[in-house]
Design a protein around this motif. Structure first.
Motif, mmCIF file in Angstrom:
data_model
loop_
_atom_site.group_PDB
_atom_site.id
_atom_site.type_symbol
_atom_site.label_atom_id
_atom_site.label_comp_id
_atom_site.label_asym_id
_atom_site.label_seq_id
_atom_site.Cartn_x
_atom_site.Cartn_y
_atom_site.Cartn_z
ATOM 1 N N UNK A 4 0.757 -1.235 -0.095
ATOM 2 C CA UNK A 4 0.053 -0.138 -0.121
ATOM 3 C C UNK A 4 1.009 1.266 -0.092
ATOM 4 N N UNK A 5 0.579 2.175 -0.652
ATOM 5 C CA UNK A 5 1.120 3.644 -0.707
ATOM 6 C C UNK A 5 0.046 4.475 -1.017
ATOM 7 N N UNK A 6 0.393 5.718 -0.579
ATOM 8 C CA UNK A 6 -0.515 7.191 -1.055
ATOM 9 C C UNK A 6 0.399 7.874 -2.124
ATOM 10 N N UNK A 7 -0.439 8.087 -3.140
ATOM 11 C CA UNK A 7 0.361 8.776 -4.059
ATOM 12 C C UNK A 7 -0.711 9.938 -4.436
ATOM 13 N N UNK A 8 -0.324 11.169 -4.202
ATOM 14 C CA UNK A 8 -1.204 12.219 -4.384
ATOM 15 C C UNK A 8 -2.380 12.130 -3.516
ATOM 16 N N UNK A 9 -3.885 12.081 -4.216
ATOM 17 C CA UNK A 9 -4.877 11.729 -3.254
ATOM 18 C C UNK A 9 -5.420 10.432 -3.633
ATOM 19 N N UNK A 10 -4.568 9.577 -3.912
ATOM 20 C CA UNK A 10 -5.053 8.194 -4.078
ATOM 21 C C UNK A 10 -4.417 7.161 -3.413
ATOM 22 N N UNK A 11 -5.115 6.235 -2.992
ATOM 23 C CA UNK A 11 -4.571 4.899 -2.260
ATOM 24 C C UNK A 11 -4.064 4.037 -3.408
ATOM 25 N N UNK A 107 0.879 -1.239 10.273
ATOM 26 C CA UNK A 107 1.560 0.110 9.512
ATOM 27 C C UNK A 107 0.911 0.467 8.316
ATOM 28 N N UNK A 108 0.112 -0.612 7.730
ATOM 29 C CA UNK A 108 -0.701 -0.629 6.702
ATOM 30 C C UNK A 108 -2.109 0.504 7.092
ATOM 31 N N UNK A 109 -2.687 0.168 8.171
ATOM 32 C CA UNK A 109 -3.959 0.661 8.685
ATOM 33 C C UNK A 109 -3.523 1.884 9.187
ATOM 34 N N UNK A 110 -2.364 2.086 9.708
ATOM 35 C CA UNK A 110 -1.927 3.513 10.211
ATOM 36 C C UNK A 110 -1.667 4.483 8.943
ATOM 37 N N UNK A 111 -1.154 4.133 7.786
ATOM 38 C CA UNK A 111 -1.198 4.767 6.485
ATOM 39 C C UNK A 111 -2.409 5.231 5.954
ATOM 40 N N UNK A 112 -3.385 4.161 6.008
ATOM 41 C CA UNK A 112 -4.791 4.685 5.452
ATOM 42 C C UNK A 112 -5.365 5.439 6.542
ATOM 43 N N UNK A 113 -5.345 5.454 7.568
ATOM 44 C CA UNK A 113 -5.828 6.443 8.784
ATOM 45 C C UNK A 113 -5.189 8.057 8.587
ATOM 46 N N UNK A 115 -3.595 8.965 6.061
ATOM 47 C CA UNK A 115 -3.999 9.667 4.491
ATOM 48 C C UNK A 115 -5.448 10.114 4.622
ATOM 49 N N UNK A 116 -6.269 9.368 5.300
ATOM 50 C CA UNK A 116 -7.731 9.936 4.891
ATOM 51 C C UNK A 116 -8.228 10.697 6.371
ATOM 52 N N UNK A 117 -7.344 11.022 7.144
ATOM 53 C CA UNK A 117 -7.724 11.705 8.450
ATOM 54 C C UNK A 117 -8.792 11.091 9.441
ATOM 55 N N UNK A 118 -8.868 9.781 9.009
ATOM 56 C CA UNK A 118 -9.954 8.964 10.110
ATOM 57 C C UNK A 118 -9.503 8.126 11.129
#
Length: 118
Positions: A4-11, A107-113, A115-118
């Motif tokens: 998983x990665x965040x690139x700009x406004x995309x997961x 770490x993947x869950x933390x990345x998503x949280x 990136x989404x601010x949730x």
């Protein structure tokens, strides 16, 4: 396995190794606005998968590809249940959920949280 990665406004979910073959995909790109959240869920493999369309399912070995059940379309790429992460998506996406195996689930869950601010 997936990365998983965040690139700009995309997961971005990059599938590695033979998972590209088993899932018939090499990459999924999901707008962050369509990501509701992510959780570590090693018990998800015990739940019914539905109908493979297309996909691979060998119990205890691999669940990979697109599965449909009860009007939902779920993308799977999991070998090891202990490394399973579930990414919940909004109705604007072609999948309801992504169930993917990652190297470090927390770490993947933390990345998503983050990136989404949730």
């Amino acid at each position: 396995m997936a990365v998983l990665s965040v690139q700009g406004q995309d997961l971005v979910v990059d599938l590695v190794g033979l998972d590209k073959f088993w899932t018939l995909k090499s990459k999924l790109t999901i707008p962050l606005a369509h990501v509701r959240g992510a959780t570590v869920d090693p018990g998800i493999l015990d739940e019914p998968k539905g109908i493979r369309a297309p996909g691979t399912h060998l119990p205890g070995v691999i669940t990979a590809g697109t599965f449909r059940q009860d009007g939902e379309k779920v993308f799977w790429a999991v070998h090891d249940a202990q490394k399973a992460v579930v990414v919940e998506l909004t109705g604007d996406e072609r999948f309801t959920r992504l169930v993917i195996e990652v190297d470090d689930p927390r770490a993947a869950v933390a990345l998503v949280e983050r990136a989404t601010g949730r």
